[in-house]
Design a protein around this motif. Structure first.
Motif, mmCIF file in Angstrom:
data_model
loop_
_atom_site.group_PDB
_atom_site.id
_atom_site.type_symbol
_atom_site.label_atom_id
_atom_site.label_comp_id
_atom_site.label_asym_id
_atom_site.label_seq_id
_atom_site.Cartn_x
_atom_site.Cartn_y
_atom_site.Cartn_z
ATOM 1 N N GLU A 2 0.827 -1.199 0.000
ATOM 2 C CA GLU A 2 0.000 0.000 0.000
ATOM 3 C C GLU A 2 0.867 1.257 0.000
ATOM 4 O OE1 GLU A 2 -3.864 -1.833 2.368
ATOM 5 O OE2 GLU A 2 -2.649 -0.255 3.272
ATOM 6 N N ARG A 3 1.969 1.205 0.758
ATOM 7 C CA ARG A 3 2.833 2.384 0.803
ATOM 8 C C ARG A 3 3.494 2.634 -0.536
ATOM 9 N NH1 ARG A 3 5.929 1.877 6.658
ATOM 10 N NH2 ARG A 3 4.058 2.160 7.956
ATOM 11 N N MET A 4 3.890 1.555 -1.213
ATOM 12 C CA MET A 4 4.509 1.715 -2.519
ATOM 13 C C MET A 4 3.540 2.316 -3.514
ATOM 14 S SD MET A 4 6.771 -1.750 -2.909
ATOM 15 C CE MET A 4 7.241 -1.299 -4.567
ATOM 16 N N SER A 5 2.259 1.877 -3.471
ATOM 17 C CA SER A 5 1.262 2.407 -4.400
ATOM 18 C C SER A 5 0.977 3.872 -4.112
ATOM 19 C CB SER A 5 -0.034 1.586 -4.321
ATOM 20 O OG SER A 5 -0.599 1.693 -3.024
ATOM 21 N N GLU A 6 1.024 4.226 -2.790
ATOM 22 C CA GLU A 6 0.799 5.624 -2.461
ATOM 23 C C GLU A 6 1.915 6.502 -3.018
ATOM 24 O OE1 GLU A 6 0.323 5.948 1.694
ATOM 25 O OE2 GLU A 6 -1.607 4.931 1.759
ATOM 26 N N LYS A 7 3.166 5.992 -2.935
ATOM 27 C CA LYS A 7 4.286 6.775 -3.433
ATOM 28 C C LYS A 7 4.206 6.955 -4.939
ATOM 29 C CE LYS A 7 7.575 5.502 0.221
ATOM 30 N NZ LYS A 7 8.843 4.808 0.529
ATOM 31 N N LYS A 8 3.686 5.953 -5.632
ATOM 32 C CA LYS A 8 3.622 6.004 -7.086
ATOM 33 C C LYS A 8 2.392 6.750 -7.593
ATOM 34 C CE LYS A 8 6.185 1.688 -7.810
ATOM 35 N NZ LYS A 8 6.135 0.317 -8.363
ATOM 36 N N ALA A 9 1.465 7.074 -6.697
ATOM 37 C CA ALA A 9 0.250 7.765 -7.122
ATOM 38 C C ALA A 9 0.603 9.136 -7.681
ATOM 39 C CB ALA A 9 -0.718 7.914 -5.948
ATOM 40 N N PRO A 10 0.008 9.519 -8.803
ATOM 41 C CA PRO A 10 0.316 10.829 -9.397
ATOM 42 C C PRO A 10 -0.200 11.959 -8.524
ATOM 43 C CG PRO A 10 -1.530 9.810 -10.535
ATOM 44 C CD PRO A 10 -0.988 8.771 -9.584
ATOM 45 N N LEU A 11 0.473 13.104 -8.598
ATOM 46 C CA LEU A 11 0.034 14.267 -7.833
ATOM 47 C C LEU A 11 -1.322 14.764 -8.302
ATOM 48 C CD1 LEU A 11 3.347 16.336 -7.525
ATOM 49 C CD2 LEU A 11 2.190 15.081 -5.705
ATOM 50 N N LEU A 12 -1.600 14.644 -9.608
ATOM 51 C CA LEU A 12 -2.857 15.138 -10.169
ATOM 52 C C LEU A 12 -3.778 13.966 -10.497
ATOM 53 C CD1 LEU A 12 -1.647 17.954 -12.610
ATOM 54 C CD2 LEU A 12 -2.337 18.148 -10.218
ATOM 55 N N THR A 13 -4.958 13.944 -9.894
ATOM 56 C CA THR A 13 -5.960 12.929 -10.192
ATOM 57 C C THR A 13 -6.627 13.252 -11.534
ATOM 58 O OG1 THR A 13 -7.700 14.182 -9.091
ATOM 59 C CG2 THR A 13 -6.399 12.669 -7.722
ATOM 60 N N PRO A 14 -7.350 12.281 -12.145
ATOM 61 C CA PRO A 14 -8.075 12.586 -13.384
ATOM 62 C C PRO A 14 -9.031 13.769 -13.237
ATOM 63 C CG PRO A 14 -7.969 10.213 -13.055
ATOM 64 C CD PRO A 14 -7.391 10.845 -11.813
ATOM 65 N N LEU A 15 -9.689 13.886 -12.075
ATOM 66 C CA LEU A 15 -10.589 15.014 -11.841
ATOM 67 C C LEU A 15 -9.830 16.337 -11.912
ATOM 68 C CD1 LEU A 15 -13.275 16.288 -10.933
ATOM 69 C CD2 LEU A 15 -12.621 15.786 -8.565
ATOM 70 N N MET A 16 -8.655 16.381 -11.289
ATOM 71 C CA MET A 16 -7.877 17.613 -11.297
ATOM 72 C C MET A 16 -7.354 17.938 -12.698
ATOM 73 S SD MET A 16 -5.780 17.544 -7.694
ATOM 74 C CE MET A 16 -5.099 19.169 -7.973
ATOM 75 N N ARG A 17 -7.123 16.915 -13.513
ATOM 76 C CA ARG A 17 -6.670 17.182 -14.885
ATOM 77 C C ARG A 17 -7.778 17.841 -15.710
ATOM 78 N NH1 ARG A 17 -3.998 11.167 -15.536
ATOM 79 N NH2 ARG A 17 -2.495 11.402 -13.830
ATOM 80 N N TRP A 18 -9.010 17.348 -15.578
ATOM 81 C CA TRP A 18 -10.129 18.003 -16.267
ATOM 82 C C TRP A 18 -10.307 19.435 -15.743
ATOM 83 C CZ3 TRP A 18 -12.061 16.528 -20.609
ATOM 84 C CH2 TRP A 18 -12.158 15.173 -20.940
ATOM 85 N N PHE A 19 -10.179 19.566 -14.420
ATOM 86 C CA PHE A 19 -10.315 20.867 -13.786
ATOM 87 C C PHE A 19 -9.298 21.865 -14.354
ATOM 88 C CE2 PHE A 19 -8.902 23.647 -10.248
ATOM 89 C CZ PHE A 19 -10.090 24.268 -9.932
ATOM 90 N N LEU A 20 -8.059 21.431 -14.490
ATOM 91 C CA LEU A 20 -7.006 22.308 -15.005
ATOM 92 C C LEU A 20 -7.197 22.614 -16.489
ATOM 93 C CD1 LEU A 20 -3.790 21.006 -13.210
ATOM 94 C CD2 LEU A 20 -4.805 23.281 -13.029
#
Length: 420
Positions: A2-20
């Motif tokens: 779980e910790r490894m997946s958290e580290k690899k998670a992108p800073l921007l979620t798909p929602l934030m990409r549409w938002f930007l």
């Protein structure tokens, strides 16, 4: 795992990409028009003093709207508030396209403040809801970096269109960009929801009073928020003395063309892309006061170069320094505010806080125009440079946060009180 997946998670979620994406489209339209608007007002018959008056009066409009805009954002949700504001923006651009004289442009610019009042307070709050305390500086830095494509495209496109085909053609293109953004925002408001967003609340007078009381206690409490308000108030007055006059200085004093002025906006944004990620990392690791102080120092240097510039390459260097300095300031300020204000009240805070700052700096554009006309066109810029330098001291000494545990406890205690 779980910790490894958290580290690899992108800073921007798909929602934030549409938002930007929607934010970029809308603000390409804004940057196409904003930098050239003082010049267009003079073409519509306004004097330098009347240009200052226009921006002072439109500031009154946004002050009134921002007080409610942040509270509406906290109550109905960030995406819904942004979509509602975008409808006002479409109307504002259409009116700007049709006006025949500068007094009518005053009306159009007033209508165009609706999205600033609703979208502006929602922007930082939305990012805070979709990030953590540990990576928030980096998220703000990344979003600021991506956002700078707005300045790379908008000002030179606006300057080229205005110079080649006239201001009406430029305004038509900007209207199309903004309409596309508004359509995307309406779709998001109907189909998506921010991750940590609170449930919608009714828009009542009691809830508005509670939000206003909380924000007032933070501003008057004598802590970090108080010092942010004091330094931002002084800085806002100084920067608004000269901000709206910069395009006129470049055209009338420096003798630059519209295309050259538009290119300077692109240089600013290109340079600003270099530092937000650095600012975010510095804020997360060393504290927000480090990039904020460095940013003020570089802005001071940029203003000194600007005042002594006579050749176009020197103006380019000045705008590059402006971009680097502002790129350091913006993510750090947003990160600092998000850590000292309860998350569910960030919208109201942004609205009321910046309305207060706007009230303090309300006469500044008009006063700057008077200094230009009655003393020297350089005087407003000299005052701005001096304030940028002086602001370094309180920023370094006062923009300190308590330990993370204390800050989290502060959020929880005030947050629960606000909900009750």
């Amino acid at each position: 795992m779980e910790r490894m997946s958290e580290k690899k998670a992108p800073l921007l979620t798909p929602l934030m990409r549409w938002f930007l994406l929607a934010m970029i489209l809308a603000n390409i339209a804004g940057t196409m028009t904003n930098m050239l608007m003082p010049i267009y007002l003079t073409e519509l018959g306004a004097s330098v003093g009347q240009v200052g008056l226009v921006f002072t009066l439109t500031s009154v409009v946004i002050l009134a709207l921002q007080v409610l805009g942040g509270w509406i954002s906290d109550s109905i949700g960030r995406l819904r508030a942004i979509a509602l504001g975008s409808l006002g923006g479409v109307l504002g651009f259409i009116v700007m396209l049709l006006v025949p004289s500068w007094p009518w442009m005053l009306l159009a610019l007033s209508i165009n403040q609706i999205p600033y009042a609703l979208v502006g307070p929602s922007f930082s709050a939305f990012i805070a809801e979709n990030s953590t305390d540990e990576n928030r500086g980096q998220v703000y830095g990344l979003t600021d970096t991506l956002y700078q494509v707005v300045g790379v495209i908008g000002p030179p496109l606006g300057g080229w269109l205005a110079g080649a085909s006239g201001f009406k053609a430029m305004l038509l293109c900007a209207t199309l960009f903004y309409s596309a953004a508004a359509g995307l925002r309406l779709w998001m408001a109907r189909t998506m929801r921010s991750g940590n967003e609170a449930a919608p609340r009714p828009l009542t007078l009691a809830s508005f009073r509670a939000s206003a009381g909380l924000i007032g206690s933070l501003i008057l409490g004598g802590g970090v928020v108080t010092w942010i308000f004091i330094t931002d108030g002084v800085r806002d007055i100084a920067f608004r003395l000269s901000g709206e006059l910069q395009p006129l200085y470049l055209e009338q004093i420096a003798g630059l063309t519209l295309a050259q002025i538009g290119l300077l906006g692109s240089v600013f944004s290109g340079a600003m892309m270099l530092t937000p990620m650095l600012s975010g990392r510095m804020a997360d690791r060393y504290g927000e006061r480090v990039p904020i102080s460095a940013g003020f120092l570089i802005v001071f240097a940029a203003l000194v170069v600007f005042l002594y510039a006579s050749a176009y390459p020197v103006f380019i260097a000045s705008w590059a320094l402006f971009g680097i300095g502002v790129g350091l300031l913006s993510p750090a300020y947003q990160s600092l505010i998000s850590k000292v204000v309860p998350r569910q009240s960030l919208g109201a805070f942004n609205g009321l806080f910046y309305s207060g700052l706007g009230l303090i700096s309300l006469p500044a554009p008009w006063l700057g125009a008077q200094l230009w006309e009655h003393f020297n066109p350089r005087l407003p810029f000299l005052i701005t440079a001096g304030v940028a330098l002086v602001t370094l001291l309180p920023a370094w000494l006062k923009f300190r946060l308590p330990k993370a545990e204390t800050t989290s406890q502060f959020h929880d205690e005030i947050g629960h009180g606000a909900v009750e």
